[in-house]
Motif scaffolding. Sequence first.
Motif, PDB file in Angstrom:
ATOM      1  N   ARG A 136       0.807  -1.343  -0.065  1.00 45.18           N
ATOM      2  CA  ARG A 136       0.163  -0.038   0.136  1.00 45.18           C
ATOM      3  C   ARG A 136       0.810   1.148   0.002  1.00 45.18           C
ATOM      4  NH1 ARG A 136      -5.048  -1.382   0.741  1.00 45.18           N
ATOM      5  NH2 ARG A 136      -5.573  -3.423   1.905  1.00 45.18           N
ATOM      6  N   SER A 137       2.003   1.155   0.465  1.00 46.60           N
ATOM      7  CA  SER A 137       3.143   2.278   0.504  1.00 46.60           C
ATOM      8  C   SER A 137       4.305   1.612   0.915  1.00 46.60           C
ATOM      9  CB  SER A 137       2.448   3.157   1.654  1.00 46.60           C
ATOM     10  OG  SER A 137       2.669   2.999   2.906  1.00 46.60           O
ATOM     11  N   ILE A 138       5.576   2.628   0.602  1.00 50.01           N
ATOM     12  CA  ILE A 138       6.844   1.983   0.860  1.00 50.01           C
ATOM     13  C   ILE A 138       7.338   3.644   1.171  1.00 50.01           C
ATOM     14  CG2 ILE A 138       9.088   1.424  -0.123  1.00 50.01           C
ATOM     15  CD1 ILE A 138       7.303   0.060  -2.423  1.00 50.01           C
ATOM     16  N   VAL A 139       8.080   3.619   2.364  1.00 50.26           N
ATOM     17  CA  VAL A 139       8.671   4.788   2.839  1.00 50.26           C
ATOM     18  C   VAL A 139       9.753   5.391   1.664  1.00 50.26           C
ATOM     19  CG1 VAL A 139      10.048   5.692   4.633  1.00 50.26           C
ATOM     20  CG2 VAL A 139       8.394   4.129   5.075  1.00 50.26           C
ATOM     21  N   GLY A 140       9.641   6.617   1.231  1.00 53.11           N
ATOM     22  CA  GLY A 140      10.855   7.137   0.609  1.00 53.11           C
ATOM     23  C   GLY A 140      10.330   7.024  -0.842  1.00 53.11           C
ATOM     24  N   ILE A 141       9.216   6.229  -1.404  1.00 54.23           N
ATOM     25  CA  ILE A 141       8.636   6.255  -2.843  1.00 54.23           C
ATOM     26  C   ILE A 141       7.263   7.336  -2.742  1.00 54.23           C
ATOM     27  CG2 ILE A 141       7.331   5.005  -4.419  1.00 54.23           C
ATOM     28  CD1 ILE A 141      10.223   3.782  -4.031  1.00 54.23           C
ATOM     29  N   GLU A 142       7.996   8.515  -3.341  1.00 59.24           N
ATOM     30  CA  GLU A 142       6.992   9.613  -3.324  1.00 59.24           C
ATOM     31  C   GLU A 142       7.672  10.487  -4.759  1.00 59.24           C
ATOM     32  OE1 GLU A 142       9.717  12.240  -0.303  1.00 59.24           O
ATOM     33  OE2 GLU A 142       8.187  11.105   0.282  1.00 59.24           O
ATOM     34  N   PRO A 143       6.356  11.305  -5.075  1.00 55.20           N
ATOM     35  CA  PRO A 143       6.806  11.794  -6.591  1.00 55.20           C
ATOM     36  C   PRO A 143       8.073  12.855  -6.256  1.00 55.20           C
ATOM     37  CG  PRO A 143       4.426  11.976  -6.166  1.00 55.20           C
ATOM     38  CD  PRO A 143       5.201  11.261  -4.812  1.00 55.20           C
ATOM     39  N   GLY A 144       8.919  12.963  -7.341  1.00 55.48           N
ATOM     40  CA  GLY A 144       9.929  13.563  -7.434  1.00 55.48           C
ATOM     41  C   GLY A 144      11.346  12.823  -6.798  1.00 55.48           C
ATOM     42  N   ARG A 145      11.182  11.922  -6.260  1.00 57.07           N
ATOM     43  CA  ARG A 145      12.172  11.000  -5.693  1.00 57.07           C
ATOM     44  C   ARG A 145      13.145  10.270  -6.960  1.00 57.07           C
ATOM     45  NH1 ARG A 145      13.877   9.501  -0.293  1.00 57.07           N
ATOM     46  NH2 ARG A 145      16.100   9.005  -0.820  1.00 57.07           N
ATOM     47  N   LYS A 146      14.291  10.580  -6.910  1.00 57.68           N
ATOM     48  CA  LYS A 146      15.076   9.793  -7.724  1.00 57.68           C
ATOM     49  C   LYS A 146      15.388   8.262  -7.472  1.00 57.68           C
ATOM     50  CE  LYS A 146      17.161  13.691 -10.045  1.00 57.68           C
ATOM     51  NZ  LYS A 146      18.236  14.464 -10.307  1.00 57.68           N
ATOM     52  N   LEU A 147      15.426   7.197  -8.107  1.00 60.83           N
ATOM     53  CA  LEU A 147      15.734   5.989  -7.943  1.00 60.83           C
ATOM     54  C   LEU A 147      16.495   5.388  -8.896  1.00 60.83           C
ATOM     55  CD1 LEU A 147      13.532   3.486  -8.738  1.00 60.83           C
ATOM     56  CD2 LEU A 147      12.014   4.832  -7.179  1.00 60.83           C
ATOM     57  N   ILE A 148      16.964   3.962  -8.556  1.00 61.81           N
ATOM     58  CA  ILE A 148      17.524   3.160  -9.357  1.00 61.81           C
ATOM     59  C   ILE A 148      16.632   1.754  -9.131  1.00 61.81           C
ATOM     60  CG2 ILE A 148      19.307   1.761 -10.090  1.00 61.81           C
ATOM     61  CD1 ILE A 148      21.373   3.842  -9.168  1.00 61.81           C
TER      62      ILE A 148
END
Length: 132
Positions: free
Chosen positions: A93-105
Amino acid sequence: MSAAPRSGKPAGRLRRMLDRLSSSQEDLESEELREDAALTGCTRIGDCQDRQIVTVTGTLRTVTLRPRAGVPALEAELFDGTAELDVVWLGRRSIVGIEPGRKLIASGRISMSRGRRVLFNPKYELRPLGRE
């Protein structure tokens, strides 16, 4: 005396500066994301093929909770300046840090769903906020 065309030479500083000044903000951000993908050694999303195992990087544009077959699924759209990729975590339902504007690999196997590239339950690494 005619000047030879400069097509083979890199653009000068003035030319690059004028190009940056005349580009839109979206074009500049896309160029920055493409450069970042090249520096990290990741595959460009626009080059990804169906069933290919890839490592991609980019910025999350949207994050939504959208159930799939009655199971919660966290979906995010990842953009790297070349194309979009849907990243889906099933059962979350959610993951800490996964939010719009965040960069990830993200790493995993690409699949196609309704004509869009999708990466299900990828391994991922959040990029440090100081580098954004």
